[in-house]
Design a protein around this motif. Sequence first.
Motif, short mmCIF file in Angstrom:
data_model
loop_
_atom_site.label_atom_id
_atom_site.label_comp_id
_atom_site.label_asym_id
_atom_site.label_seq_id
_atom_site.Cartn_x
_atom_site.Cartn_y
_atom_site.Cartn_z
N THR A 67 0.88 -1.14 0.11
CA THR A 67 0.07 -0.08 0.12
C THR A 67 0.84 1.36 -0.01
O THR A 67 0.68 2.23 -0.58
CB THR A 67 -0.92 -0.12 1.17
OG1 THR A 67 -1.71 -1.26 1.18
CG2 THR A 67 -2.01 1.11 1.14
N TRP A 68 1.97 1.26 0.64
CA TRP A 68 2.90 2.34 0.71
C TRP A 68 3.32 2.56 -0.46
O TRP A 68 3.56 3.87 -1.03
CB TRP A 68 4.09 2.35 1.98
CG TRP A 68 4.85 3.12 1.88
CD1 TRP A 68 6.22 3.57 1.56
CD2 TRP A 68 4.73 4.74 2.66
NE1 TRP A 68 6.64 4.65 1.92
CE2 TRP A 68 5.87 5.02 2.74
CE3 TRP A 68 3.78 5.08 3.47
CZ2 TRP A 68 5.96 6.55 3.11
CZ3 TRP A 68 3.81 6.31 4.10
CH2 TRP A 68 4.73 6.91 3.85
N GLY A 69 4.05 1.62 -1.09
CA GLY A 69 4.43 1.69 -2.65
C GLY A 69 3.49 2.18 -3.64
O GLY A 69 3.80 3.18 -4.42
N ALA A 70 1.99 1.63 -3.60
CA ALA A 70 1.10 2.13 -4.21
C ALA A 70 1.11 3.71 -4.13
O ALA A 70 0.79 4.51 -4.93
CB ALA A 70 -0.06 1.41 -4.24
N MET A 71 0.84 4.20 -2.76
CA MET A 71 0.74 5.63 -2.40
C MET A 71 1.89 6.42 -3.10
O MET A 71 1.73 7.46 -3.47
CB MET A 71 0.53 5.67 -1.11
CG MET A 71 -0.65 4.86 -0.44
SD MET A 71 -2.10 5.71 -0.85
CE MET A 71 -2.17 7.04 0.10
#
Length: 117
Positions: A67-71
């Motif tokens: 999720t952090w990478g997508a954000m």
Amino acid sequence: MRYTVGLARAAVVVGAAAVLLLAPQVGWAAPSPTPAPDPTGELVGVIERARNWLVGIAFTIAAFFATWGAMRRMAAGDDPGEIEKSKAAFRNAFLGAGLAVLAPVLVAIVMGILGVE
């Protein structure tokens, strides 16, 4: 009156005999020996529960980093440095998820080496 008392006594005697003869004889049976606890089975249970918790925690952390990478990727725009950081976050997330998937296999190998079934 005397006839009724005699019938009552006879009914009590027949009822008591029926209870004694028809009831299961649990109290008369010899107690069965209690088997000794199997420490190997308890150890396997503890290892399996710990493994399940650790796999769950690893998947949670992997999902967080994905999720952090997508954000980061959505916020990066055209900045190449941020795009590389988001790729690194995705790479780490999938590496962690892969290790979490392989954890039960690795624990089974170690348990096989130790001889614990």
